[in-house]
Scaffold this motif. Structure first.
Motif, short mmCIF file in Angstrom:
data_model
loop_
_atom_site.label_atom_id
_atom_site.label_comp_id
_atom_site.label_asym_id
_atom_site.label_seq_id
_atom_site.Cartn_x
_atom_site.Cartn_y
_atom_site.Cartn_z
N LEU A 4 0.84 -1.19 0.00
CA LEU A 4 0.00 0.00 0.00
C LEU A 4 0.88 1.25 0.00
O LEU A 4 1.82 1.33 0.78
N ALA A 5 0.55 2.19 -0.87
CA ALA A 5 1.34 3.42 -0.97
C ALA A 5 0.41 4.62 -0.93
O ALA A 5 -0.34 4.86 -1.88
N GLU A 6 0.48 5.35 0.18
CA GLU A 6 -0.34 6.54 0.35
C GLU A 6 0.42 7.78 -0.14
O GLU A 6 1.64 7.84 -0.04
N SER A 7 -0.35 8.75 -0.64
CA SER A 7 0.24 10.01 -1.08
C SER A 7 -0.81 11.11 -1.01
O SER A 7 -2.00 10.83 -0.84
N GLY A 8 -0.34 12.34 -1.14
CA GLY A 8 -1.26 13.47 -1.23
C GLY A 8 -1.35 14.33 0.01
O GLY A 8 -2.05 15.34 0.02
N GLY A 9 -0.68 13.93 1.08
CA GLY A 9 -0.73 14.74 2.29
C GLY A 9 0.04 16.04 2.13
O GLY A 9 0.69 16.29 1.12
N GLY A 10 -0.05 16.87 3.17
CA GLY A 10 0.66 18.14 3.13
C GLY A 10 0.21 19.06 4.24
O GLY A 10 -0.51 18.65 5.16
N LEU A 11 0.65 20.30 4.14
CA LEU A 11 0.28 21.33 5.10
C LEU A 11 -0.77 22.23 4.46
O LEU A 11 -0.57 22.73 3.34
N VAL A 12 -1.86 22.44 5.16
CA VAL A 12 -2.95 23.24 4.63
C VAL A 12 -3.56 24.07 5.76
O VAL A 12 -3.52 23.65 6.93
N TYR A 93 -2.21 9.73 7.87
CA TYR A 93 -3.32 9.01 7.27
C TYR A 93 -2.80 7.75 6.58
O TYR A 93 -1.82 7.81 5.82
N TYR A 94 -3.46 6.66 6.87
CA TYR A 94 -3.09 5.35 6.33
C TYR A 94 -4.30 4.75 5.61
O TYR A 94 -5.44 5.00 6.00
N CYS A 95 -4.03 3.93 4.64
CA CYS A 95 -5.10 3.13 4.08
C CYS A 95 -4.84 1.66 4.39
O CYS A 95 -3.74 1.27 4.78
N ASN A 96 -5.88 0.88 4.28
CA ASN A 96 -5.74 -0.57 4.34
C ASN A 96 -6.84 -1.18 3.50
O ASN A 96 -7.86 -0.53 3.22
N GLY A 107 1.02 0.62 5.24
CA GLY A 107 2.01 1.36 4.47
C GLY A 107 2.67 2.41 5.34
O GLY A 107 2.53 2.40 6.57
N GLN A 108 3.37 3.34 4.69
CA GLN A 108 4.10 4.39 5.41
C GLN A 108 3.18 5.50 5.89
O GLN A 108 3.52 6.23 6.81
N GLY A 109 2.03 5.63 5.27
CA GLY A 109 1.13 6.72 5.62
C GLY A 109 1.54 8.02 4.96
O GLY A 109 2.63 8.14 4.38
N THR A 110 0.67 9.01 5.07
CA THR A 110 0.95 10.34 4.53
C THR A 110 0.51 11.37 5.58
O THR A 110 -0.57 11.26 6.15
N GLN A 111 1.39 12.32 5.85
CA GLN A 111 1.14 13.30 6.90
C GLN A 111 0.21 14.40 6.41
O GLN A 111 0.44 14.99 5.35
N VAL A 112 -0.79 14.68 7.21
CA VAL A 112 -1.69 15.81 6.96
C VAL A 112 -1.58 16.75 8.16
O VAL A 112 -1.76 16.32 9.31
N THR A 113 -1.26 17.99 7.89
CA THR A 113 -1.17 18.99 8.94
C THR A 113 -2.06 20.17 8.58
O THR A 113 -1.92 20.75 7.50
#
Length: 116
Positions: A4-12, A93-96, A107-113
């Motif tokens: 599983l590969a998460e993407s799209g996180g960021g600072l908003v 944020y992680y998916c499964n 997976g590694q997850g993606t950080q949302v701030t």
């Protein structure tokens, strides 16, 4: 084994939007259910949204009306559209996915701030 590969996180800023993606690859049979989870600092991982192979969805009360989960079966990908973001949405944020062999390794997850 499914990767599983998460993407799209960021600072908003609060009130903003992000769209997360999670691509599943590897030994994929049937992706019965695809989930998004999040883990805030110092808290347990929690289920945010889920979608079945038939398209049925469910959401945590805290995100209802703001988040939308969707999936592209041809791409083995699940998305999470997050609108009207709040500082309390901050986390990793992680998916499964649930397949014929059960849930998979994280997976590694993606950080949302989300800043206030």
């Amino acid at each position: 084994q499914v990767q599983l590969a998460e993407s799209g996180g960021g600072l908003v800023q609060a009130g903003g939007s992000l769209r997360l993606s999670c691509a599943a690859s590897g030994s994929i049979s049937i992706l019965y259910r695809m989930d998004w989870y999040r883990q805030a600092p110092g808290k347990q991982r929690e289920l945010v949204a889920a979608i079945t192979s038939g398209g049925s969805t469910n959401y945590a009360d805290s995100v209802k009306g703001r988040f939308t989960i969707s999936r592209d079966n041809a791409k083995n990908t699940v998305y999470l559209q997050m609108n009207s973001l709040k500082p309390e949405d901050t986390g990793v944020y992680y998916c499964n996915v649930f397949t014929t062999s059960g849930y998979q390794n994280w997976g590694q997850g993606t950080q949302v701030t989300v800043s206030s």
